[in-house]
Design an enzyme around this catalytic site. Structure first.
Site, PDB file in Angstrom:
ATOM      1  N   GLY A  15       0.778  -1.243   0.000  1.00 50.95           N
ATOM      2  CA  GLY A  15       0.000   0.000   0.000  1.00 50.95           C
ATOM      3  C   GLY A  15       0.803   1.283   0.000  1.00 50.95           C
ATOM      4  N   ARG A  68     -15.069 -15.591  -9.979  1.00 53.96           N
ATOM      5  CA  ARG A  68     -14.632 -14.207 -10.139  1.00 53.96           C
ATOM      6  C   ARG A  68     -15.815 -13.251 -10.192  1.00 53.96           C
ATOM      7  NH1 ARG A  68      -9.487 -12.840 -11.817  1.00 53.96           N
ATOM      8  NH2 ARG A  68      -9.135 -14.958 -12.509  1.00 53.96           N
ATOM      9  N   MET A  93      -3.628  -7.479  -7.089  1.00 53.84           N
ATOM     10  CA  MET A  93      -3.030  -8.614  -7.776  1.00 53.84           C
ATOM     11  C   MET A  93      -4.047  -9.645  -8.303  1.00 53.84           C
ATOM     12  SD  MET A  93       0.056  -7.739  -7.746  1.00 53.84           S
ATOM     13  CE  MET A  93       1.021  -9.167  -8.192  1.00 53.84           C
ATOM     14  N   ARG A  94      -5.235  -9.203  -8.652  1.00 58.73           N
ATOM     15  CA  ARG A  94      -6.221 -10.108  -9.270  1.00 58.73           C
ATOM     16  C   ARG A  94      -6.530  -9.612 -10.660  1.00 58.73           C
ATOM     17  NH1 ARG A  94      -6.414 -14.758  -7.444  1.00 58.73           N
ATOM     18  NH2 ARG A  94      -8.472 -15.225  -8.286  1.00 58.73           N
ATOM     19  N   ASN A 110      -4.689   1.947 -13.639  1.00 59.60           N
ATOM     20  CA  ASN A 110      -3.719   1.082 -12.961  1.00 59.60           C
ATOM     21  C   ASN A 110      -2.345   1.730 -13.021  1.00 59.60           C
ATOM     22  OD1 ASN A 110      -2.619  -1.374 -11.835  1.00 59.60           O
ATOM     23  ND2 ASN A 110      -1.922  -1.941 -13.894  1.00 59.60           N
ATOM     24  N   HIS A 112       1.680   0.572 -13.205  1.00 61.33           N
ATOM     25  CA  HIS A 112       2.523  -0.596 -13.476  1.00 61.33           C
ATOM     26  C   HIS A 112       3.991  -0.154 -13.447  1.00 61.33           C
ATOM     27  CE1 HIS A 112       3.609  -4.485 -15.127  1.00 61.33           C
ATOM     28  NE2 HIS A 112       4.420  -3.847 -15.959  1.00 61.33           N
ATOM     29  N   ASP A 148      -2.198  -5.233 -18.270  1.00 66.00           N
ATOM     30  CA  ASP A 148      -1.167  -4.197 -18.461  1.00 66.00           C
ATOM     31  C   ASP A 148      -1.194  -3.604 -19.872  1.00 66.00           C
ATOM     32  OD1 ASP A 148      -0.362  -4.608 -15.841  1.00 66.00           O
ATOM     33  OD2 ASP A 148       1.048  -6.173 -16.411  1.00 66.00           O
ATOM     34  N   GLU A 177       6.575   6.368  -8.788  1.00 62.89           N
ATOM     35  CA  GLU A 177       5.154   5.992  -8.784  1.00 62.89           C
ATOM     36  C   GLU A 177       4.386   6.897  -7.830  1.00 62.89           C
ATOM     37  OE1 GLU A 177       4.127   1.812  -8.430  1.00 62.89           O
ATOM     38  OE2 GLU A 177       6.125   1.227  -9.052  1.00 62.89           O
TER      39      GLU A 177
HETATM   40  C1  GRF Z   1       3.749  -1.097  -7.448  1.00 62.26           C
HETATM   41  O1  GRF Z   1       5.059  -1.277  -7.923  1.00 62.26           O
HETATM   42  C2  GRF Z   1       2.773  -0.983  -8.577  1.00 62.26           C
HETATM   43  O2  GRF Z   1       3.312  -0.380  -9.722  1.00 62.26           O
HETATM   44  C3  GRF Z   1       2.434  -2.425  -8.875  1.00 62.26           C
HETATM   45  O3  GRF Z   1       2.386  -3.034  -7.610  1.00 62.26           O
HETATM   46  C4  GRF Z   1       3.231  -2.320  -6.702  1.00 62.26           C
HETATM   47  C5  GRF Z   1       2.373  -1.953  -5.549  1.00 62.26           C
HETATM   48  O4  GRF Z   1       3.094  -1.368  -4.514  1.00 62.26           O
HETATM   49  N1  GRF Z   1       1.215  -2.530  -9.629  1.00 62.26           N
HETATM   50  P1  GRF Z   1       2.349  -0.742  -3.260  1.00 62.26           P
HETATM   51  O5  GRF Z   1       1.458  -1.819  -2.679  1.00 62.26           O
HETATM   52  O6  GRF Z   1       1.563   0.431  -3.741  1.00 62.26           O
HETATM   53  O7  GRF Z   1       3.457  -0.351  -2.340  1.00 62.26           O
END
Ligand code: GRF
Length: 219
Positions: A15, A68, A93-94, A110, A112, A148, A177
């Protein structure tokens, strides 16, 4: 009643992007607010972050649903109840179904940790280093049915150093990010993100003129 853009954040892990978005939303002039967080993992560290920030947080454990569709239906119910206008995936992660993506079409983004369309999927930093890439970075994009893949809104670039470990590269990218995701949310809230087919234009913004070369050019 607040006229800020209502965002919902979906997480599965630590997070840190959630924290960056919380920090941005705490600025009085920031035009968005986080109205809920959903985690599909019950012990995700991000849950604590949401709770500490007094943001409603729901654990919707995908393992408890027979498929799902049922899992996503509950997420949609929560997002709709909270009147979410933009869903931000932040380390969620789903994979999401076509149905869910259609329902939130152009309201689902999203982040990435690579310069898409290079290095989709997992283990991106190891793959970027192994491929000998001289730059990597992060991308915020709209979500489409393929993973992605989707119109790119913005990217940040970082150099890959010759002696980088994947953790060092990950850390360098994660820092960017945390700057990029809140910027994109701000632009979205200010209605400056315009989708033109597969391309996205952010209006009223400066574009860099600088070209970067790694290693630095000799001439
Ligand atoms: C990040 O690197 C994001 O780009 C990827 O998952 C990671 C999540 O990190 N999709 P966090 O949980 O926000 O620290």
């Amino acid at each position: 009643m607040s006229n800020k853009l209502k965002i919902g954040i979906l997480i599965s892990g630590q997070g840190s992007n959630l924290q960056a978005l919380i920090d941005a939303c705490e600025q009085p002039d920031f035009p968005a607010e986080i109205v809920l967080v959903i985690s599909n993992v019950k012990n995700a560290k991000g849950i604590e972050i949401a709770i500490n920030a007094n943001i409603p947080c729901f654990i919707i454990d995908h393992k408890k649903y027979i498929n799902r569709e049922n899992f996503e239906a509950v997420m949609t119910e929560r997002l709709s109840e909270a009147k979410v206008e933009l869903v931000c995936l932040a380390g969620f992660m789903r994979l999401l179904s076509k149905k869910f993506i259609k329902l939130w079409f152009n309201r689902l983004i999203n982040i990435h940790p690579s310069l898409l369309p290079a290095f989709k999927g997992l283990n991106v930093h190891v793959r970027a280093i192994d491929a000998g890439a001289k730059f990597s970075g992060c991308t915020v994009h709209f979500v489409r049915k393929h993973m992605d893949n989707g119109p790119i809104i913005a990217q940040s670039v970082v150099p890959v150093h010759d002696d980088d470990t994947s953790n060092e590269l990950a850390e360098r990218i994660l820092k960017q990010e945390h700057r990029l995701y809140p910027s994109v949310v701000r632009w979205f809230a200010e209605d400056r993100v315009k989708i033109q087919g597969e391309r996205v234009v952010v209006t009223g913004i400066d574009h860099p003129e600088t070209t970067v070369t790694n290693p630095s050019p000799a001439l």
